[in-house]
Design a protein around this motif. Sequence first.
Motif, PDB file in Angstrom:
ATOM      1  N   ASP A   1       0.823  -1.205   0.000  1.00 23.51           N
ATOM      2  CA  ASP A   1       0.000   0.000   0.000  1.00 23.51           C
ATOM      3  C   ASP A   1       0.861   1.260   0.000  1.00 23.51           C
ATOM      4  O   ASP A   1       2.048   1.229   0.311  1.00 23.51           O
ATOM      5  N   ASP A   2       0.213   2.368  -0.290  1.00 28.50           N
ATOM      6  CA  ASP A   2       0.902   3.640  -0.301  1.00 28.50           C
ATOM      7  C   ASP A   2       1.208   4.081   1.131  1.00 28.50           C
ATOM      8  O   ASP A   2       0.383   3.917   2.027  1.00 28.50           O
ATOM      9  N   PRO A   3       2.414   4.647   1.380  1.00 32.70           N
ATOM     10  CA  PRO A   3       2.763   5.082   2.743  1.00 32.70           C
ATOM     11  C   PRO A   3       1.734   6.024   3.376  1.00 32.70           C
ATOM     12  O   PRO A   3       1.507   5.962   4.585  1.00 32.70           O
ATOM     13  N   ASP A   4       1.084   6.878   2.585  1.00 35.79           N
ATOM     14  CA  ASP A   4       0.068   7.768   3.163  1.00 35.79           C
ATOM     15  C   ASP A   4      -1.076   6.969   3.794  1.00 35.79           C
ATOM     16  O   ASP A   4      -1.636   7.349   4.819  1.00 35.79           O
ATOM     17  N   ARG A   5      -1.421   5.872   3.135  1.00 32.11           N
ATOM     18  CA  ARG A   5      -2.475   5.011   3.657  1.00 32.11           C
ATOM     19  C   ARG A   5      -2.039   4.369   4.986  1.00 32.11           C
ATOM     20  O   ARG A   5      -2.825   4.265   5.920  1.00 32.11           O
ATOM     21  N   TRP A   6      -0.748   3.958   5.032  1.00 36.28           N
ATOM     22  CA  TRP A   6      -0.243   3.388   6.298  1.00 36.28           C
ATOM     23  C   TRP A   6      -0.426   4.393   7.434  1.00 36.28           C
ATOM     24  O   TRP A   6      -0.843   4.038   8.525  1.00 36.28           O
TER      25      TRP A   6
END
Length: 434
Positions: A167-172
């Motif tokens: 997943d995208d780091p922003d989502r993390w």
Amino acid sequence: MHGLTGLARLTRDQWRRPADLERRQLRALKDLIRHAYDAVPFYRELYDHHGITPADLDNPADLQRLPVVTRQQLQSEPHARLVPRGVDPARCLRSRTSGSTGVPLEILFRPRDRALFNPSFLRVYMAWGLRPWHRTVSFQSRSERLGRRSWYQRLGIFRNRVLLSRDDPDRWIDQLRRARPYMIHGYSLTLKLLAEALDGRPAGDLRVPLVTSTSGVLDDGARRLLERTLGARVVDIYASDEAGSVIAWECPRCAGYHLSTDTVATELLVDGRPARPGEDAAVVITNLTARTMPFIRYDQGDVARLSDRSPVCGRGFPLLEEVRGRAADFIVLGSGRRLTPHPFFLVLDHALGVGQWQIVQEEVDRLRVAVTMPDGHTLASLEAIRRAVSDLVEPGTAVEVEVVDRLERSSPTKLRSVISRLPAGRTPDGRLSP
Ligand SMILES: [Zn+2]
């Protein structure tokens, strides 16, 4: 053994005196080698060939009389020769791992063989302050089995939430804000991406007291970023599927890594002899838990250094100074986003007919996948690999699959699975310029 029973045992073990631990380890080694000699065709033949019987093992130094076994050696054996007679390989559970080497090895196991895997990690987390009522978050790759919770997790003990490393780091960061965990556990390269994302986008009051890293050493820059952005203490844990548990881990009080001598017998060797403190040495492990597919004097392909210090925390485990040589590179996509090597492991470790593999990123829009195909190949099988790898990267990236006789080595003994030839600044050690 139930997870919590295993944890109780391991928690006790760490405070035993060194002499007691050594005695117990020798007993475990003798049991294991007797079992392997009696029941497992591969080891029976190997030890007969070297003129050794289990009776020759009388003190810890005698272990050195047994030959060291390599990943390539095990990879070339039929499964039926690696498991005890009477065990049907088709009925075993399997995991495939190539570490950072690109040489996939299939490990056959039954649940008992992994009984100490989770407890060996929990022991480390607890040494660093994790308590059963704390929430944790761990990163996993997509195709690993998700969500199989143990009975104690269903009761709210050691509750863990899984984030996907693709997943995208922003989502993390959004998910972390919601979960508010005490601890984050992940692959070192995934944590590095997280650290950099947090640096660019302050996470407000998000505080995570503990970050534990495995599968490659987290570099100092990423460590400092995680400490600064999350207020975390960062702990490196050295474990492997072959060892079946944690091999070594950083101690909150001692300088260096404790060797978990109750679950793994670890030797550090230089040209076959025991290493002196401070020397770069090969890590050779013996898994004391697994009976289905034993790993006895198995060369991990990693490098570590023994410490000359004694523990100050009261634990009976000796210390390593440093664990090194577990590096693999990122793949950098055209957009500048970086992918950890783990999705590529999942695709290529499971690709039909592939013996060994290596990905070389020649340019930002060109990947070369070198594979050995010991049993031959067809155009269709190569096309399937090309498509599977293309699916992981961005459109417009050229992926070439090439069948080779042997892979490129970065040193006489070391294979690397993912190599980036991009200039500095686009490689893992430098920050990306926007
Ligand atoms: Zn310690």
